[in-house]
Structures are given as structure tokens and as C-alpha cells.
Design an enzyme around this catalytic site. Sequence first.
Site, mmCIF file in Angstrom:
data_model
loop_
_atom_site.group_PDB
_atom_site.id
_atom_site.type_symbol
_atom_site.label_atom_id
_atom_site.label_comp_id
_atom_site.label_asym_id
_atom_site.label_seq_id
_atom_site.Cartn_x
_atom_site.Cartn_y
_atom_site.Cartn_z
ATOM 1 N N LYS A 1 14.982 -13.545 -1.582
ATOM 2 C CA LYS A 1 15.285 -14.496 -0.507
ATOM 3 C C LYS A 1 16.782 -14.803 -0.423
ATOM 4 C CE LYS A 1 14.268 -18.658 -1.749
ATOM 5 N NZ LYS A 1 15.582 -19.259 -2.020
ATOM 6 N N THR A 2 17.400 -15.103 -1.554
ATOM 7 C CA THR A 2 18.823 -15.459 -1.554
ATOM 8 C C THR A 2 19.678 -14.291 -1.090
ATOM 9 O OG1 THR A 2 18.430 -16.996 -3.381
ATOM 10 C CG2 THR A 2 20.706 -16.355 -2.971
ATOM 11 N N ASP B 1 18.007 -22.779 3.789
ATOM 12 C CA ASP B 1 17.246 -22.239 2.667
ATOM 13 C C ASP B 1 16.202 -23.261 2.225
ATOM 14 O OD1 ASP B 1 16.462 -20.552 0.658
ATOM 15 O OD2 ASP B 1 18.171 -20.942 -0.652
ATOM 16 N N GLU B 2 15.132 -22.784 1.599
ATOM 17 C CA GLU B 2 14.064 -23.647 1.070
ATOM 18 C C GLU B 2 13.573 -24.621 2.147
ATOM 19 O OE1 GLU B 2 12.841 -22.876 -1.655
ATOM 20 O OE2 GLU B 2 14.354 -22.144 -3.056
ATOM 21 N N GLN C 1 5.419 -22.356 -2.019
ATOM 22 C CA GLN C 1 6.226 -22.994 -3.053
ATOM 23 C C GLN C 1 6.724 -24.369 -2.618
ATOM 24 O OE1 GLN C 1 8.864 -20.266 -5.411
ATOM 25 N NE2 GLN C 1 8.329 -18.776 -3.837
ATOM 26 N N ARG D 1 7.289 -17.799 -12.262
ATOM 27 C CA ARG D 1 8.593 -17.816 -12.944
ATOM 28 C C ARG D 1 8.654 -16.691 -13.971
ATOM 29 N NH1 ARG D 1 10.858 -19.251 -9.313
ATOM 30 N NH2 ARG D 1 8.810 -19.036 -8.381
#
Length: 764
Positions: free
Chosen positions: A32-33, A224-225, A255, A614
Site C-alpha cells: 500500500k505505501t 492513507d489509512e 483493518q 503482522r
Amino acid sequence: MGYLEELNDSQRVAVENIEGPTMVIAGAGSGKTRVLTYRIAHMMKLGIDPFNIMALTFTNKAAREMVERIGEIVGPGEARNITMGTFHSVFSRILRINSDRLGYPSNFTIYDTQDSKSLLKDIVKQFNLDDKAYKPGNVLGRISAAKNNLISPESYAMNEDIKLEDKMAKRPEMARIYKTYAARCFKAGAMDFDDLLYQTNVLLRDFPDVLSYYQQKFKYILVDEYQDTNHAQYLIVKKLAAVFENICVVGDDAQSIYSFRGANIKNILNFKRDYPDFKLYKLEQNYRSTKNIVEAANGVIAKNKDQIKKKVWTSNDSGDKISVIRTLTDNEEGKLVTNKIYDKSKSDGLVYNDFAILYRTNKQSRSFEESLRKLNIPYKIYGGLSFYQRKEIKDILSYFRLAANNKDEEALKRVINYPKRGIGKTSFQNIIIAAAQYGVSPWEVISNFAQYPVNINSGAKNRISAFATMIQSFSAQMDKMDGYALAQEIAKTSGILKELHTDKDKGPEEVERYANIEQLLSGIKEFTTARADDESKALSEFMLDVALLTDADATEDEDRNHVTLMTIHSSKGLEFKHVYLVGLEENLFPSQMALNSRTDLEEERRLFYVAVTRAKKTCTLTYSTSRFQWGNLITAEPSRFLDEIDEQFLKHESPPRAAGRSLSGRSFNRTTPTGGLNRQLNSRSLKPLKSVTSGSSTESTDTTFGADIHLKVGYNVEHDRFGKGKVTKIEGSGSDTKASIFFPRHGSKTMLLTFAKLKVLDND
């Protein structure tokens, strides 16, 4: 454009299509980043002015790393011209530029949680209210929720539903506290974290010219997010993007785990309602985890109703199955996990940074800390006391704050008599009373006793006046001196360095406090040295950076080799080779508070999904059959989330003898099965049900279940959670016998019959 070759097909199409409303749904570990970073770089390569780009990130650290990577592609000078950072950092700067519109000074202070609680404590005391009914944390949470929903103190006081809620909560004076808190902050020239968003909304609402300016400036907006945005953030972005609608939001509804902070998952679920012509891109390839981890997590999150459907996959190896381990107590759980980390690090040649222990609540860390210490394994707890919250650091930062903003009441209260200069609490309380009487700030009183008489003796007045003169001398140098030079000057002249350096009873704690001040000054030196020639090196700029730091931005001890302990919420955005997810018990995870509604339970399931994803190589799930709470041993029941993982991705381990002994003194039995669906464990006796016996055949087995109940393929059975189903397959023997059962509402489930507690319906 060589940088585009570094992307997979899904990532590349999301990067290349830069016009119009866009939503990128990015599964865990899907890059994503990278997509966000390369999308911005691609815009600039196509000729879009970086001054017209605003990117809102989850942490300031992420923003710095993205700017650095973009700089490698387009050049560092150009990358610095992008407006990038967290919501709070970006909009705090906009507020400073336009502060006069709202009646605030441009150098307004940003109160942290501790400052806000201290102020609220004063207000509760001022109103002679019960401090147990009006606990600062609860009151601040209520005010925070109001601000995040853009409810002003005036609207709060007039809302009958809100007043009824406060009355039922036995806090009928909340409206008065909120109004006073807002007025005291304003008088002190201070905003809290929630104000940075609340006041930005007020600015854009009440000043159309300001709104128009930023709409034209930020022609391209990236968030983002997005699943973690609250109502105030949603409205800011929607207003700013209203003209050009070049808005790109990136996130993963699976998430979304911050509703307790006001995050609203509907912002991402309803994006298509706000922008009907939006383009949707899905990043579904997971580069982080093994197939077993990815598919196990997929199976659990698929049970949520509110979601944007996607199928996360990976080309990584299958890897180890997810381990499930039962222990008898939480203390044994701590020993077991610690022993496994120790053994695995030695046998596989791993460093401790490869390991993380994740838990639902901070209080669970105790047993793991104790066990890690006994084995001399270095560890760090995240989410504990921040470097910037330590007393000595807060003290000197308060001097810096007061020099930048003389009206900062909380900073004044903290340092007016530190180091001690003979100014007592009674004197300061009389100053507060006088300030309220004259309708001014406490600073205005102490800097002009002639105009504002106070009931204080002449000696105290002289000492206070000398203190005020010292602060004024610091203020005069705030924008003239280099930040590091001024910080050194304040540390010396205030007496803080002398206080810590000459302490006659100096022990390890005092030595550490002095070292912490040195570390802070070194940080300021590094900050000013790293600033470009055209950037301000003033101490006020450093203070702005510090005020906006979040837990996720922490870099302290980053290079040290240690096991990481943190809550699952804190682990968001991180990854570890080996993850131990502990305390998987009903009423703990999922939390007891989440069991009253489907919405809350689905957020707990998303939290579980975040925890499992994670892990890169291995994931171990542990739970206890009993746990100490308030000094009492409470029987615990395995989490429903264990039931929701498909059996094919699990392996059930018996705890080794080294992990400890049970309360009765007996060692764990290595041959005792833990069971696939062991939430069905008979928690009252802590003993498994009778084993199922079966023959060697798998498809046509006639199995004896319990004392005299027969089970075979085709039989109808009933499960206390999944309801009625039909047996489709039986395999294994003895205590390892498994049955595959199809439940119309839940699909096929594989169960260890030892623990399944099935009721066989009439089949003969």
C-alpha cells in the site's frame, strides 16, 4: 519510467490512473505505501506541481520516509514541496497561518493528553464536583467524542439526548465542564489534539475565502489509512476535494480498528456514495506472509458482514501451520511463550528483533515481562511512557512552551516553582482566582501586578516578577536565536541543569534524568542541523514537531536487539517474522465490551485479522484455561476466533513440561490434545470430554461418540454455535478423530470430536 517496473500489474494500474476519485483497497502486506509513494512520484513526473499535492499519512515517520523515496525518483528539492504529514501536523500548520481568523495566536500551544487532564482536574476541583464521578480521562473522552463529531460546547449544552446520557452516567455537569475547558484553552492560547481538526472545520466553514484558497491549492489529495478517519477528518477532506475531485483514498476496511478513537468504517464503505463515478483498484497480493497465515486470516475476516469483498493471496511458500497452544494459567502462558522464543532464537540463529508478543490489553504484559527478565531476554514494551512524557523532559519542554506562548497556563503551572524559587501553591492559586476575576490569563496577572492586584505578600511578588522577566527574555530570543542555542540557554538559566547535576543524593534515576536532558538537547541540535537553509531553525519549529509526535512515530531504541511487546492496536502497520498472539479467550479477546453488538464484534474480528497478518513466517496463538483477575483465579473459555480458523491451517501443540506446572503441581501432559474447536472445552472442570473411538476407515466410519452415541457419515448433528449440520467425512482415530460437518449457515467445518460437544439428532 523505470520506477513503474518495480510494481506488479495491480499496483501499476493504481499508480498510473491519477485523475478523478479513486479508492485503492489494499490487503495486508500488499504494498500500500509503495503505491501511494509511486503514485505521487508519477504525478510529478507527469508535470503536476508538487505545491498542488497534499498527502495525509498515518504517521509523521511514514511521511518522512515517503518524501525521501519520492525524492530519489524526482529529486529531493521537489519532493520537499509536497504538503505531506498526518492530519494533525498538516492542519496545525494551516491553523497557525490562519490563527488570527479564529482569535488564536500563531504560536498557540498544543496540549497533550496530560495537559488536558491536568486542566480538567482543576476545573472539576473549581466546581467542587466528585472527582470519582468526573475522572479526567472519562471527561476528556466525552469532550473528544463531541469535538470529533463537530459538536460545540453550545450545541452540547442544548442537546437533550446528550444531557440525558450525561445524567444517566451521573455526570450532569459535563456541559459546563466542556464550556469552561474550551474557554480556558482559548484564554491560554492553546488547542488540544482534537481542536486541530475541530478548528480546521470551523475555519473552512466560516471563512469561504480560506476554503477556496486551499481548494485551489490542493488540486490532488491523497489519504492513507482512510478506514481509520473520523467524521471531522472526513468532512475536511470532502470540502477540500469538492472542486477538482482528484481524491485518492487508500486503505483496507478489514483493518479498521480505531472506532474507540472515533474512526468510522462507513467513510470507506460509503466512498462510492460520495463519488459515484469513482475508480476502484484492489491490491490483493500479499508479499509479507506465508500461504497458511494469509488463508487462515482470510477465512476469519470473511465472516464479517460489513466489508468490501476481496481475495488476498500470496505466492509465498505455504510455511508452517499456525500453532495453537493451551496453558492452564496466564503465568504459564508467559513462561511458555518466553521459552519458545528463547529456544527458537538459539536453534534457528535468530535475533530477538524477529519476535513480537501481541496482546489485547496492556495489563497482559506482566507475565511475559517477568519471564523474559528471568531468562535475561531483552525486550521493549511499546505504548508505555514516552520519552517526551518523562518528568524532566516535560519540565524543560514547559519552559520552551512558555517562552513561545506566555499565556500557556499548564506550562506556567508546571514550572513557576521548578526549580524551587519560593513560590507556593497558595500564591499560584490566588493568581488563578485573580485571573478568573479580571477575565485574563494568569500570565497577564503575574506580568502586571500593578494592574491586577493579588492577595500575595511582597516577597512572593518579587520572586514571581523575576520569574516573569526571565521568561520574557527567553521569548525575545525565540525567533532570533538558533533553536539549539536558545534551548541550551533556557536549560542553564532556568536552573534545571544545575538542579539535576548537583543533586547531593544523586542515584541512578537522577543520573538518567540528566542524561535525558542531554539527549533532548542533542535531538534539538540534530533537528536544527538537518533543516535546509530556507527552513526555520527556531526552537518553536522543533516544539511543533514534538507536539505532533504519536506513539507510532517513536524511534527510541529502534536499533536495539529486543523482543517487542505491544497491544495489537499499536502493531498496526508493523511486521515481524514470528508473532505470538496471546490471551485468546472469550471476554478478553474478543473483549467483553464487544459482545453486545455485531458492529463491535466485527471490529474485534478485524483486530484479530490485523494481529495474525503482522506475522511473516510463523504465528502462534495461545490461551489459558484460567487467569488471575483482581487476585482471583477466573475460569477462562477459549476465544471464538479459534473456532473460526479452518482446521487445515492449524496445528495443536501440547505445552512442554518446561513451561511450568499446573496449580495442582502436576506437569502438563504432553499427550493431552488441545483440540481444534476447544472453545467447547468444559470450562467448569477444565477436563476434556470423553474421546471418540473410531475404526480405520474414513468415509464410512460408524463412530462411538461418548458412552453409547454412534456417529457416521450422513448423520445430522447440532452444534451449540453453528446450529444443525450434516457429517460429510470422518477421519483419524481415538482422541484425534476429526469430523467434517456442513452447516448451511456457516459452511463446512472440521472439528476434533474430543471437544466439539456435538448433539447427534435422530438418524436411525
